[in-house]
Structures are given as structure tokens and as C-alpha cells.
Write a protein that holds these residues in place. Sequence first.
Motif, mmCIF file in Angstrom:
data_model
loop_
_atom_site.group_PDB
_atom_site.id
_atom_site.type_symbol
_atom_site.label_atom_id
_atom_site.label_comp_id
_atom_site.label_asym_id
_atom_site.label_seq_id
_atom_site.Cartn_x
_atom_site.Cartn_y
_atom_site.Cartn_z
ATOM 1 N N LEU A 190 0.810 -1.221 0.000
ATOM 2 C CA LEU A 190 0.000 0.000 0.000
ATOM 3 C C LEU A 190 0.845 1.273 0.000
ATOM 4 C CD1 LEU A 190 -2.720 -1.098 2.595
ATOM 5 C CD2 LEU A 190 -2.893 -1.121 0.097
ATOM 6 N N HIS A 191 2.177 1.092 -0.061
ATOM 7 C CA HIS A 191 3.112 2.233 -0.119
ATOM 8 C C HIS A 191 2.952 3.147 1.101
ATOM 9 C CE1 HIS A 191 3.905 0.907 -4.197
ATOM 10 N NE2 HIS A 191 2.619 1.014 -4.495
ATOM 11 N N LEU A 192 2.911 2.542 2.272
ATOM 12 C CA LEU A 192 2.781 3.284 3.519
ATOM 13 C C LEU A 192 4.157 3.498 4.145
ATOM 14 C CD1 LEU A 192 -0.222 1.329 5.056
ATOM 15 C CD2 LEU A 192 -0.324 3.569 3.948
ATOM 16 N N THR A 193 4.355 4.690 4.683
ATOM 17 C CA THR A 193 5.603 4.999 5.384
ATOM 18 C C THR A 193 5.281 5.661 6.719
ATOM 19 O OG1 THR A 193 5.781 7.174 4.318
ATOM 20 C CG2 THR A 193 6.852 5.311 3.204
ATOM 21 N N ASP A 194 6.296 5.741 7.577
ATOM 22 C CA ASP A 194 6.140 6.418 8.862
ATOM 23 C C ASP A 194 4.949 5.856 9.639
ATOM 24 O OD1 ASP A 194 6.655 8.186 10.906
ATOM 25 O OD2 ASP A 194 5.575 9.859 9.975
ATOM 26 N N THR A 195 4.926 4.536 9.793
ATOM 27 C CA THR A 195 3.806 3.880 10.473
ATOM 28 C C THR A 195 4.162 3.395 11.881
ATOM 29 O OG1 THR A 195 4.421 1.744 9.504
ATOM 30 C CG2 THR A 195 2.837 3.107 8.275
ATOM 31 N N ALA A 196 5.314 3.813 12.392
ATOM 32 C CA ALA A 196 5.779 3.293 13.687
ATOM 33 C C ALA A 196 4.774 3.539 14.817
ATOM 34 C CB ALA A 196 7.130 3.913 14.037
ATOM 35 N N ALA A 197 4.074 4.658 14.754
ATOM 36 C CA ALA A 197 3.144 4.990 15.835
ATOM 37 C C ALA A 197 1.721 4.515 15.556
ATOM 38 C CB ALA A 197 3.148 6.505 16.073
ATOM 39 N N TRP A 198 1.520 3.865 14.450
ATOM 40 C CA TRP A 198 0.159 3.436 14.093
ATOM 41 C C TRP A 198 -0.357 2.378 15.063
ATOM 42 C CZ3 TRP A 198 -1.451 3.225 8.297
ATOM 43 C CH2 TRP A 198 -1.155 4.448 7.696
ATOM 44 N N VAL A 199 -1.655 2.313 15.173
ATOM 45 C CA VAL A 199 -2.318 1.403 16.108
ATOM 46 C C VAL A 199 -3.050 0.328 15.317
ATOM 47 C CG1 VAL A 199 -4.066 1.198 17.919
ATOM 48 C CG2 VAL A 199 -2.580 3.234 17.819
ATOM 49 N N VAL A 200 -2.881 -0.925 15.731
ATOM 50 C CA VAL A 200 -3.601 -2.020 15.080
ATOM 51 C C VAL A 200 -4.626 -2.567 16.064
ATOM 52 C CG1 VAL A 200 -1.801 -3.679 15.746
ATOM 53 C CG2 VAL A 200 -3.381 -4.222 13.887
ATOM 54 N N SER A 201 -5.836 -2.748 15.575
ATOM 55 C CA SER A 201 -6.916 -3.166 16.473
ATOM 56 C C SER A 201 -7.895 -4.082 15.735
ATOM 57 C CB SER A 201 -7.663 -1.945 17.023
ATOM 58 O OG SER A 201 -8.298 -1.230 15.962
ATOM 59 N N ILE A 202 -8.722 -4.737 16.531
ATOM 60 C CA ILE A 202 -9.798 -5.580 16.011
ATOM 61 C C ILE A 202 -11.059 -5.232 16.782
ATOM 62 C CG2 ILE A 202 -10.646 -7.935 15.744
ATOM 63 C CD1 ILE A 202 -7.802 -8.891 15.605
ATOM 64 N N ASP A 203 -12.062 -4.763 16.056
ATOM 65 C CA ASP A 203 -13.331 -4.386 16.694
ATOM 66 C C ASP A 203 -13.104 -3.443 17.869
ATOM 67 O OD1 ASP A 203 -14.774 -5.986 14.923
ATOM 68 O OD2 ASP A 203 -14.546 -7.751 16.191
ATOM 69 N N GLY A 204 -12.167 -2.500 17.710
ATOM 70 C CA GLY A 204 -11.913 -1.506 18.741
ATOM 71 C C GLY A 204 -10.966 -1.947 19.839
ATOM 72 N N ARG A 205 -10.503 -3.191 19.780
ATOM 73 C CA ARG A 205 -9.569 -3.691 20.793
ATOM 74 C C ARG A 205 -8.157 -3.687 20.237
ATOM 75 N NH1 ARG A 205 -7.263 -8.751 21.911
ATOM 76 N NH2 ARG A 205 -8.515 -9.785 20.302
#
Length: 236
Positions: A190-205
Motif C-alpha cells: 500500500l506504499h505506507l511509510t512512517d507507520t511506527a506509531a500506528w495502532v492495530v486493532s480488532i473491533d476496537g480492541r
Amino acid sequence: MEAEENGRPWRVIDLNGSTYENDDPVVSGRDILGLGGFAPATEYILIEIRKGRTHLVGPDDKVDLKAHAGARFRCAPGDRAFTYTFDEIGQVSCEETIEVNELAAIFTVPEDKEMVLERDDQPDVILRPDGVVSFGPAGVEDIVTRKRRDHEFVTVTVFATAGVFPAEGALRVKADTLVSDVLERAARKLHLTDTAAWVVSIDGRDISPGLSFAQNGLSGHVDLDWLPPEGGGGDA
């Protein structure tokens, strides 16, 4: 007795989902395209779909509609067809992309099996409804059907601001795969950069990308939401 499919006589031609009346039992590709107003015929790619097989039909090729009862036809503007294999049988598409739902309509897949996209040196991708398969450069090589192995693997789809990975459906990985490994693949695609602070979640968790899917208590199919934190940055 006239050959029929779904109660419709052979003289009814299905082209791109619309039906057209026709009185000649033997027609050319040009004739079929003309019914839908697709002209000149040389500017379109026409394929026939019948009994789980797809065939290219040239403008001057003849089709015996009585012998080919139940056939459907699809066309698209262009000067080339796109080839692929389904369970090792050569197939053809009139467009560079095709919806997984259309593939499911062409090929009958038993409930205990799933359609799997195979690419060299890459994890298998499970084709899921509403996914899109690409036949363009670096696109699909082979699609196969396999017994479902839900107890051995996790299937995962990543939803980010820049799109969905994989677009075809879901990546199948072992349950002990780190979540971060899948996120890295998604970032490259997806050509994403600078994702170190990104949050991964499932159904808000929130879940931990540094742990495996099993360690995060995840099984079966997993939809990951991977987004910048509120007010955060990151290229999308």
C-alpha cells in the motif's frame, strides 16, 4: 427440443448480464457483440463462459448456440485478453481485473474447499467475496481450490487508510506468525511509510503487533484495522 438453461431457450443470449433475443442458432462473435451495441467488434474482447470453462471468441468465430446451451458471454473494450489457470486448466478474462464473486459464478467450488491465489515466494491468498483479482503485470498466475485448513492457519485482511491488503481477500499465515510481519507486507503493497506509531486493532480492541496471532488470542479469520493514532501523522 430446444436446448435450454434455467428455463431459457438457446435463442436468448446473456451478454454482460443482459439478455438479448436472437433467431439464428449459429452466430459469430461480431453478431453477439452487435446485440449489445458493442461496435466495432475489433475494439472488444469477447469470451464465452460455459461449464466452468472460459474461451476467447474472435469477431469471425462461430458459436453454435444449440450445442453450447447455457453459455454466457462477457465483453470489455481492449486489444488483449488476460490468461490465468484455475486448478491447472487455462482460462481467459476479457478484463484486467475480476471480482471474486464473478469467479465464484464461473467455477463451482464445494463448500469444504476454498479458492486460493498462488504466487511464487509469497504466502497464499484466500479469495473472499467482494475481493478483486488482478491479471495485469505481476498479477495472478494460478488459482487453485484446496481443502479448508482453518485449524492450522489464520486468514487475515488489513484495512488501512490507503486501502485493503490483500485486495483479493485474505492472507493465509500460520498462527505463530507475528502480526508485525503481515503489517510490513501491507505497508509495502500500500506504499505506507512512517507507520511506527500506528495502532492495530480488532473491533476496537488494540492488539500487539510484536506478538503472534496465537499469542494475541486470534484464530480463524481476522480483520485488522491499522490506522494512525488520533491526531497522529503517517503517510496514507
